[in-house]
Design an enzyme around this catalytic site. Structure first.
Site, mmCIF file in Angstrom:
data_model
loop_
_atom_site.group_PDB
_atom_site.id
_atom_site.type_symbol
_atom_site.label_atom_id
_atom_site.label_comp_id
_atom_site.label_asym_id
_atom_site.label_seq_id
_atom_site.Cartn_x
_atom_site.Cartn_y
_atom_site.Cartn_z
ATOM 1 N N HIS A 316 14.654 35.915 60.914
ATOM 2 C CA HIS A 316 13.353 35.646 61.734
ATOM 3 C C HIS A 316 13.179 34.124 61.701
ATOM 4 O O HIS A 316 14.033 33.394 61.244
ATOM 5 C CB HIS A 316 11.859 36.307 60.803
ATOM 6 C CG HIS A 316 11.842 35.816 59.377
ATOM 7 N ND1 HIS A 316 11.403 34.455 59.102
ATOM 8 C CD2 HIS A 316 12.114 36.297 58.086
ATOM 9 C CE1 HIS A 316 11.192 33.935 57.972
ATOM 10 N NE2 HIS A 316 11.762 35.253 57.347
ATOM 11 N N CYS A 334 15.576 36.207 53.154
ATOM 12 C CA CYS A 334 15.713 36.600 54.689
ATOM 13 C C CYS A 334 16.660 35.474 55.033
ATOM 14 O O CYS A 334 17.054 34.527 54.376
ATOM 15 C CB CYS A 334 14.304 36.345 55.227
ATOM 16 S SG CYS A 334 13.248 37.675 54.826
#
Length: 388
Positions: A316, A334
């Site tokens: 992301h 992430c």
């Protein structure tokens, strides 16, 4: 004395009658043909499986009409054999239902026999559906990625796994060897030894209606889906270089600085598969126990998200870590990218595309975490675990 001509004619007729009687002496009028007999192929003493056809047979004659109706009076479809001696239903029956069978048969003399039977079907304690993942409605028009496993997710725990597998079918064009593997007691996954070849057509079936799934649970209905595999998109995230390299059909097309999980929250290593896409997502650390007031708490709206595990790992946009991307791993697990690079990934990657993470310092992605399928060695996967 001469007889009149008329008397001779009568006498002649009499002699013919006597002669005819003499020729047929010892015979009699044929016995009537025995009545036709109507039977069911299976005993009606016990309820039958709804996938078992109701089969009506006639002996010493032919069936003229057969009707099978349920409690509401709806007819069940059926077909006769070429000779007319047998008739059977051609559609599945329902669970826990009573059917009335009315049959008429005629013998060679034209005499009719009519009979009525009652047939009951089994009534399971419960039923379970075999839902397919990913659902067809969430797959893009160009298909799935090369890393996408085929998944049937049942709505109830499955005890008779080996029996269920007998009713699961996968057809791939071109043909590629593959195998089923249970990631938990409700989910069975199918994958090949290696990633799917781009352009592969995949057809999967769960023919489980009427199948005993165990513990009184039966299959609620069959399910079948077709997929196609689009071009190969594989991204490789290296925690040593902090670079994300992207390959399209094996050719390097883009290199991006990125940041993986910091040492206290390392990213899982191994093959990850994109399972969900969302333009914006609210990420809240309280979802894994770090709530407001705790050290490390965060609640942030994040953009251009590709979910790669159910353990909170995404690719992301992370504008707050652009300064560390390419030089340090500082995320909560992430793959952090700049807004521009994240937008490119979001616009390019679809369900089933691959993100391989290496040198992250984390454990390998577990097989049960969404699509941790590729962590299991092929030899182990191929052997299966239906009896485990």
């Amino acid at each position: 004395m001469r007889r009149p001509a008329r008397m001779l004619a009568v006498a002649g007729l009499a002699s013919v009658a006597v002669f005819a009687a003499a020729c047929s002496s010892g015979g009699s009028t044929p016995d009537p043909a025995p009545a036709a007999k109507i039977t069911l192929a299976d005993s009606t003493a016990k309820p039958i499986n709804p996938t078992t056809p109701i089969s009506v047979r006639a002996s010493r004659g032919d069936l003229t009409t057969v009707t099978v109706t349920n409690r509401k009076g709806k007819n069940v479809k059926g077909a006769s054999s070429e000779g007319g001696e047998e008739w059977h239903t051609t559609e599945d029956l329902g669970y826990g239902t009573t059917y009335t069978v009315k049959a008429d048969a005629v013998n060679p003399d034209g005499k009719h026999t009519r009979q009525t039977f009652t047939v009951k079907t089994i009534d399971p304690d419960d039923t379970a559906y075999a839902n397919v993942v990913p659902a067809p409605e969430v797959v893009s028009e160009d298909g799935i990625g090369v890393g996408q496993p085929m998944v049937f997710q049942f709505t109830k725990p499955i005890k008779n796994r080996a029996e269920v597998e007998k009713h699961l079918v996968v057809t791939t064009t071109p043909s590629q060897p593959g195998a089923w593997y249970w990631t938990d007691d409700q989910s069975v996954h199918y994958r090949a030894k290696d990633y799917w070849k781009p352009g592969t057509k995949i057809h999967i079936e769960a023919n489980v209606y009427g199948v005993d799934l165990g513990d009184g649970v039966y299959g609620a209905e069959d399910n079948a889906v077709d997929y196609k595999v689009h071009d190969s998109w594989v991204a490789k995230a290296d925690g040593n270089t902090e670079q994300l390299t992207v390959f399209h059909n094996g050719e390097l097309v883009r290199t991006m600085p990125m940041s993986l999980g910091e040492p206290t929250t390392p990213s899982h290593r191994g093959v990850h598969v994109v399972s969900e896409r969302s333009a914006s997502t609210v990420m809240d650390s309280c979802s894994y126990g770090v709530c407001q007031g705790d050290p490390g708490y965060y609640r942030e709206t994040v953009f251009d998200n590709l979910r790669i595990s159910n353990d909170g790992e995404f690719v992301h946009a992370a504008p707050w870590s652009v300064g560390q991307q390419g030089s340090a791993n500082v995320s909560h697990g992430c793959v952090n990218l700049s807004p521009a690079d994240a937008k490119w990934m979001y616009d390019t990657f679809r369900l089933g595309d691959v993100v391989e993470i290496s040198n992250s310092g984390g454990d390998e992605l577990p097989v049960w975490d969404t699509y941790g399928d590729w962590a299991v060695p092929w030899k182990v996967w191929k052997a299966g675990n239906a009896s485990a």
